[in-house]
Design a protein around this motif. Structure first.
Motif, mmCIF file in Angstrom:
data_model
loop_
_atom_site.group_PDB
_atom_site.id
_atom_site.type_symbol
_atom_site.label_atom_id
_atom_site.label_comp_id
_atom_site.label_asym_id
_atom_site.label_seq_id
_atom_site.Cartn_x
_atom_site.Cartn_y
_atom_site.Cartn_z
ATOM 1 N N ALA A 66 38.117 47.738 45.830
ATOM 2 C CA ALA A 66 36.694 47.692 46.161
ATOM 3 C C ALA A 66 36.463 46.835 47.407
ATOM 4 N N LYS A 67 35.918 47.460 48.437
ATOM 5 C CA LYS A 67 35.672 46.746 49.693
ATOM 6 C C LYS A 67 34.767 45.527 49.479
ATOM 7 N N PHE A 68 33.759 45.677 48.628
ATOM 8 C CA PHE A 68 32.845 44.570 48.359
ATOM 9 C C PHE A 68 33.602 43.354 47.799
ATOM 10 N N MET A 69 34.552 43.600 46.903
ATOM 11 C CA MET A 69 35.325 42.499 46.315
ATOM 12 C C MET A 69 36.212 41.837 47.378
ATOM 13 N N ARG A 70 36.795 42.655 48.251
ATOM 14 C CA ARG A 70 37.621 42.085 49.335
ATOM 15 C C ARG A 70 36.759 41.219 50.248
ATOM 16 N N MET A 71 35.557 41.708 50.570
ATOM 17 C CA MET A 71 34.655 40.941 51.439
ATOM 18 C C MET A 71 34.234 39.635 50.776
ATOM 19 N N THR A 72 33.915 39.694 49.493
ATOM 20 C CA THR A 72 33.491 38.496 48.760
ATOM 21 C C THR A 72 34.599 37.444 48.771
ATOM 22 N N ASP A 98 35.188 36.010 52.311
ATOM 23 C CA ASP A 98 34.154 35.034 52.672
ATOM 24 C C ASP A 98 34.432 33.673 52.030
ATOM 25 N N GLU A 151 43.917 48.166 49.931
ATOM 26 C CA GLU A 151 43.087 48.708 48.854
ATOM 27 C C GLU A 151 43.890 49.339 47.731
ATOM 28 N N LYS A 194 36.595 38.472 37.719
ATOM 29 C CA LYS A 194 35.419 38.970 38.445
ATOM 30 C C LYS A 194 34.226 38.941 37.513
#
Length: 119
Positions: free
Chosen positions: A10-16, A19, A33, A103
């Motif tokens: 999940a791209k959102f999880m990688r971004m989180t 950050d 991924e 998560k």
């Protein structure tokens, strides 16, 4: 500053995660991924640490971690799991994962796990 490879479908999880880690002075040397990408990137970039999602398409995080640790026994991997995956987390720890984070990510817990594994 540690070099970290982030693996999650999940791209959102990688971004989180990215950050959180960058805010805490770590360097992200790559993102994958799925497990196959993770193995290739680990080989190429030799990170200090990998955060690895357990459940991914193509190749699970568990399979990828086992393969990475076969070739690089010193590899440090923190598994990431959703709630209700305790059995897989236990299997991951038995297979050599250094820690696990659940998560949705809690910044304090992520940094605590990363710092403990890197020392």
């Amino acid at each position: 500053m540690a070099k970290i490879l982030i693996v999650d479908d999940a791209k959102f999880m990688r971004m989180t995660l990215s950050d959180i880690l960058i805010r805490n002075n770590h360097e992200i040397v790559g993102e994958a991924e799925n497990g196959r990408e993770a193995i290739a990137l680990f080989h190429e970039r030799q990170p200090d640490l990998v955060t690895m999602d357990i459940t991914m398409p193509e190749m699970s995080g568990l399979e990828a971690m086992k393969e990475i640790r076969q070739n690089y026994p010193q590899a440090k991997v923190i598994m990431c799991s959703a709630m209700g995956q305790q059995r897989m987390v236990v299997e991951a720890i038995e297979a050599g994962a250094k820690d696990f984070i659940v998560k949705p990510f809690d910044e304090g817990r992520v940094i605590e796990a990363v710092n403990r594994v890197l020392t």
